[in-house]
Design an enzyme around this catalytic site. Structure first.
Site, PDB file in Angstrom:
ATOM      1  N   TRP A 102       3.688   2.011   2.967  1.00 21.68           N
ATOM      2  CA  TRP A 102       2.752   3.036   2.483  1.00 21.68           C
ATOM      3  C   TRP A 102       1.492   3.055   3.339  1.00 21.68           C
ATOM      4  O   TRP A 102       0.962   4.116   3.665  1.00 21.68           O
ATOM      5  CB  TRP A 102       2.416   2.821   1.005  1.00 21.68           C
ATOM      6  CG  TRP A 102       3.642   2.907   0.154  1.00 21.68           C
ATOM      7  CD1 TRP A 102       4.225   1.897  -0.550  1.00 21.68           C
ATOM      8  CD2 TRP A 102       4.484   4.055  -0.042  1.00 21.68           C
ATOM      9  NE1 TRP A 102       5.363   2.350  -1.173  1.00 21.68           N
ATOM     10  CE2 TRP A 102       5.545   3.669  -0.885  1.00 21.68           C
ATOM     11  CE3 TRP A 102       4.443   5.381   0.406  1.00 21.68           C
ATOM     12  CZ2 TRP A 102       6.557   4.547  -1.291  1.00 21.68           C
ATOM     13  CZ3 TRP A 102       5.448   6.264   0.006  1.00 21.68           C
ATOM     14  CH2 TRP A 102       6.480   5.846  -0.830  1.00 21.68           C
ATOM     15  N   ASP A 174      -5.791   2.329  -1.341  1.00 18.90           N
ATOM     16  CA  ASP A 174      -4.658   2.861  -2.113  1.00 18.90           C
ATOM     17  C   ASP A 174      -4.323   1.797  -3.159  1.00 18.90           C
ATOM     18  O   ASP A 174      -3.843   0.714  -2.830  1.00 18.90           O
ATOM     19  CB  ASP A 174      -3.474   3.097  -1.158  1.00 18.90           C
ATOM     20  CG  ASP A 174      -2.209   3.560  -1.883  1.00 18.90           C
ATOM     21  OD1 ASP A 174      -2.213   3.605  -3.122  1.00 18.90           O
ATOM     22  OD2 ASP A 174      -1.217   3.879  -1.185  1.00 18.90           O
ATOM     23  N   LYS A 198       2.746   4.096 -12.027  1.00 22.05           N
ATOM     24  CA  LYS A 198       3.114   2.679 -12.101  1.00 22.05           C
ATOM     25  C   LYS A 198       2.384   1.991 -13.248  1.00 22.05           C
ATOM     26  O   LYS A 198       2.995   1.435 -14.136  1.00 22.05           O
ATOM     27  CB  LYS A 198       2.827   1.986 -10.772  1.00 22.05           C
ATOM     28  CG  LYS A 198       3.679   2.566  -9.650  1.00 22.05           C
ATOM     29  CD  LYS A 198       3.106   2.293  -8.299  1.00 22.05           C
ATOM     30  CE  LYS A 198       3.652   3.222  -7.258  1.00 22.05           C
ATOM     31  NZ  LYS A 198       5.114   3.265  -7.137  1.00 22.05           N
TER      32      LYS A 198
HETATM   33  N1  PMP Z   1       1.196   4.160  -2.121  1.00 26.87           N
HETATM   34  C1  PMP Z   1       1.778   3.140  -2.767  1.00 26.87           C
HETATM   35  C2  PMP Z   1       1.140   1.781  -2.725  1.00 26.87           C
HETATM   36  C3  PMP Z   1       2.960   3.361  -3.465  1.00 26.87           C
HETATM   37  O1  PMP Z   1       3.559   2.345  -4.096  1.00 26.87           O
HETATM   38  C4  PMP Z   1       3.525   4.651  -3.505  1.00 26.87           C
HETATM   39  C5  PMP Z   1       4.756   4.982  -4.294  1.00 26.87           C
HETATM   40  N2  PMP Z   1       5.678   4.017  -4.479  1.00 26.87           N
HETATM   41  C6  PMP Z   1       2.887   5.665  -2.791  1.00 26.87           C
HETATM   42  C7  PMP Z   1       1.712   5.388  -2.125  1.00 26.87           C
HETATM   43  C8  PMP Z   1       3.420   7.057  -2.773  1.00 26.87           C
HETATM   44  O2  PMP Z   1       3.156   7.600  -4.015  1.00 26.87           O
HETATM   45  P1  PMP Z   1       3.621   9.041  -4.474  1.00 26.87           P
HETATM   46  O3  PMP Z   1       5.100   8.945  -4.668  1.00 26.87           O
HETATM   47  O4  PMP Z   1       2.851   9.223  -5.742  1.00 26.87           O
HETATM   48  O5  PMP Z   1       3.257   9.998  -3.418  1.00 26.87           O
END
Ligand code: PMP
Length: 362
Positions: A102, A174, A198
């Protein structure tokens, strides 16, 4: 009613009390005679829900007054673009620590809009640690410095006492997979974003905490919907917000508050994580790949060392009432996501199962 222990990384388990309250209020919210799903986002009912959600989130996160809270859409992935579009306003440069997939995606997206520099990466060891950094390597005039505070896939995290000291450069975090799990000092950040699905509510809501002075400098090319100022000026109601999702977030905030707030969550989350890591570290079969000091207390990754045994573990654990223990498709192995709503009984059930599995397969 059947409920399993759901170890999914996200969307993930929500507190049963929250689901029950939502069920009670599903058909008619208060004396409104309609569901929250059916009401206008301009109605006084929804305005109250939004105001309450904002105020509880502010209280739980101890957000200082010079920050704005926004409830947006598009997931954390949209923030990968929104952050650079809005914050790359002076030098057009930003620094990144690549500690997982991510974090890397955030870096790659930012590189589309300005100069993006990787200050450190842990990709050399499959993202199993948080790199040590020296502020001498940071870009002194960067517009922001981005980290992924909790790495959902690999199971590592920046502890609250291990955040990079970026001085006057706004730190962007994030916190999608560890929001409300442990006490972080918001004032150390310029901006914190988190997809709700989450630890905070259902998919569809992305909560942003942004220092007010960082609002209002978006690049000209920024789409209206990706401009923080538009959302701040309109109290997250420029267009129809994710109303029902915000309502569930509000119920989750009430639940966290009733449990004693984020500090109380942190205490129990650390107990849960310690129990599981201690078991793994003393096991003859299972190992946890992340270095102890950087381990996530939300996403616990572990392996047996054999792909066949890992697959058998996932299959057998499902039969024993535990869902979604398979690791992310990019790394395999196992991952137990143990967010706020996962009770200690879920950890105990998992450890009992692992004990049995080890006896049968070690
Ligand atoms: N950042 C992190 C730390 C994540 O765990 C995730 C999703 N697993 C995301 C970003 C992406 O999130 P989204 O699916 O809401 O775009």
């Amino acid at each position: 009613m059947k409920r399993v222990y759901n170890f999914s990384a996200g969307p993930s388990c929500l507190p049963v009390e929250v689901l029950q309250k939502a069920a009670d209020e599903m058909v008619s919210y208060g004396d409104s005679g309609m569901s929250v799903m059916e009401m206008s986002h301009r109605s006084s009912y929804f305005k109250d829900i939004l105001a309450e959600a904002k105020s509880l989130y502010k209280e739980l996160m101890n957000v200082p007054d010079n920050y704005e809270i926004l409830f947006l859409q598009g997931g954390a992935s949209t923030q990968f673009a929104m952050v650079p579009l809005n914050l790359l306003s002076k030098s057009n440069k930003a620094d990144f620590m690549v500690t997982g997939s991510w974090a890397k995606k955030a870096y790659q997206e930012s590189a589309r809009y300005g100069e993006a520099k990787v200050i450190a990466s842990s990709e050399d060891k499959t993202f199993s640690y948080i790199p040590k950094v020296d502020s001498k390597d940071f870009t002194p005039d960067a517009d922001f410095f981005h980290i992924c505070v909790n790495n959902t896939i690999y199971g590592s995290r920046f502890r609250p006492d291990n955040l990079p000291d970026t001085g006057d450069v706004p730190l962007v975090g994030d916190m999608s997979s560890n929001i409300l799990s442990e006490v972080y000092d918001v004032s150390k950040f310029g901006l914190i974003y988190a997809g709700a699905q989450k630890n905070m509510g259902p998919a569809g809501v992305t909560a942003v905490i942004i220092r007010k002075d960082l609002i209002g400098h978006a690049k000209d090319i920024t789409p209206t919907m990706l401009n923080y100022k538009i959302h701040a000026d309109n109290d997250s109601c420029y267009n129809t917000p994710p109303c029902y999702g915000i309502y569930i977030c509000k119920l989750v905030y009430e639940w966290v508050k009733a449990k004693g707030g984020v500090a109380a969550m942190e205490k129990i989350n650390k107990e849960k994580a310690k129990k599981l890591y201690d078991f793994i570290d003393n096991s003859k079969l299972f190992t946890a790949p992340v270095v102890p000091e950087d381990r996530s207390i939300m996403n616990v990754t572990f392996v047996t060392g054999s792909d066949e045994l890992d697959a058998l573990f996932v299959k057998e654990s499902k039969k024993a009432g535990m869902e979604n223990l398979k690791g992310h498709r990019s790394i395999g192995g196992m991952r137990a996501s143990i967010y706020n709503a996962m009770p200690m009984a879920g950890i105990d059930t998992l450890i009992d199962f692992m004990t049995k599995f080890e006896k049968e397969n070690a």
